[in-house]
Write a protein that holds these residues in place. Structure first.
Motif, PDB file in Angstrom:
ATOM      1  N   ASN A  95      -1.489  -7.255   0.106  1.00 41.36           N
ATOM      2  CA  ASN A  95      -1.024  -5.881  -0.441  1.00 41.36           C
ATOM      3  C   ASN A  95      -1.272  -5.962  -2.118  1.00 41.36           C
ATOM      4  N   VAL A 124       3.288  -1.055  -0.441  1.00 42.16           N
ATOM      5  CA  VAL A 124       4.059  -2.585   0.029  1.00 42.16           C
ATOM      6  C   VAL A 124       4.814  -2.572   1.078  1.00 42.16           C
ATOM      7  N   GLY A 128       3.120  -3.366   4.701  1.00 41.03           N
ATOM      8  CA  GLY A 128       3.934  -4.912   5.091  1.00 41.03           C
ATOM      9  C   GLY A 128       4.429  -4.673   6.327  1.00 41.03           C
ATOM     10  N   ASN A 145       1.850 -10.360  -1.555  1.00 43.58           N
ATOM     11  CA  ASN A 145       2.135  -9.143  -2.352  1.00 43.58           C
ATOM     12  C   ASN A 145       1.739  -9.489  -3.764  1.00 43.58           C
ATOM     13  N   CYS A 147       1.919  -9.094  -7.300  1.00 44.66           N
ATOM     14  CA  CYS A 147       3.094  -8.551  -8.342  1.00 44.66           C
ATOM     15  C   CYS A 147       2.257  -8.419  -9.961  1.00 44.66           C
ATOM     16  N   VAL A 168       8.421  -4.775  -6.476  1.00 40.81           N
ATOM     17  CA  VAL A 168       7.717  -5.535  -5.580  1.00 40.81           C
ATOM     18  C   VAL A 168       8.000  -6.962  -5.670  1.00 40.81           C
ATOM     19  N   THR A 172       9.335  -8.533  -2.048  1.00 40.24           N
ATOM     20  CA  THR A 172       8.787  -9.928  -1.454  1.00 40.24           C
ATOM     21  C   THR A 172       9.681 -10.724  -1.011  1.00 40.24           C
TER      22      THR A 172
END
Length: 257
Positions: A95, A124, A128, A145, A147, A168, A172
């Motif tokens: 992502n 995300v 996701g 992801n 970040c 984020v 996660t």
């Protein structure tokens, strides 16, 4: 290939990388392809994706494209289903799609706040979730992801971006908690300051660039290729007991005041 190196081999796996027509996303896609994965490039501009894909194929990469808006839940669900049916099961999701807007917080426009949150955070969640719904029955999957050092640190005039990347980071961890029992590892990759289109104004600012280099223990800007090893690690079997972790690739910025 010895047993240790085999852990990093991504051959036979399909990887979807959002926002991968340029910058960090493209570098990560090229890196995963170099480790053997079949990569699916994503963006909203189908023509641009095909141009990038053609260049990667010339270098020997296995590349497909999927043009869709990562902030549109219905489009995401349809695109993920199509990739699963026509290209192959998504074993790796990165992502990466994101954006930046700079302004003093008291002047930040509400519309820009919502645009930034949709792009950096909602995407995300949406991508996701859509991918995890396919990974869960298979009992395996890797989600990375993207970040930022701004998941930990603030800077003037980017409070909304910092808020999105902090979210984020915590999303996660939440994904890792909920999906870890299903054999899925969800981790974050936290870039520091890299020479990308997103940071062009900062790279071209001599005062900021000098400050950053002196602030960074490694004494330089990051090159997007510096992220590839960490991404391959998080996408591979080498990290099969790493879950809910944020791996900062920042030259040491988060280690020092």
């Amino acid at each position: 290939m010895n047993a240790v190196l085999r852990q990093f081999d991504l051959s036979g796996r399909t990887a979807l990388i959002t926002g991968s027509s340029a910058g960090i996303g493209l570098a990560l896609a090229a890196g995963l392809a170099g480790a053997g994965a079949r990569v699916v490039l994503n963006g909203r501009d189908a023509g641009r994706l095909e141009q990038v894909a053609a260049k990667l194929r010339t270098a020997g990469a296995l590349v497909e494209t999927a043009a869709f808006d990562v902030t549109d839940g219905a489009a995401v669900t349809q695109a993920v289903a199509r990739i699963e049916a026509e290209i192959g099961p998504i074993a790796i999701l990165v992502n990466n799609a994101g954006m930046q807007r700079r302004a003093p917080l008291e002047q930040f426009e509400e519309a820009h706040w919502h645009e930034l949150m949709k792009t950096n955070l909602d995407s995300v969640f949406l991508v996701g979730q859509a991918v995890a719904r396919h990974m869960i029955p298979r009992g395996a999957g890797k989600i990375v992801n993207v970040c930022s050092v701004q998941s930990e640190l603030g800077r003037p005039n980017i409070a909304p971006y910092t808020a999105s990347k902090g979210a984020v980071k915590m999303l996660t961890k939440g994904m890792a908690i909920d999906w870890g029992p299903h054999g899925i590892q969800v981790n974050g990759l936290g870039p520091g300051y890299f020479k990308t289109e997103l940071n062009r104004a900062l790279v071209d600012n001599p005062e900021f660039s000098a400050w950053l280099i002196n602030r960074t223990p490694s004494r330089r800007w990051g090159d997007v290729e510096d992220l590839v090893g960490a991404a391959v690690f998080l996408a591979s079997d080498a990290s099969k007991f790493v879950n809910g972790h944020i791996l900062y690739v920042d030259g040491g910025v988060t280690a020092t005041l």
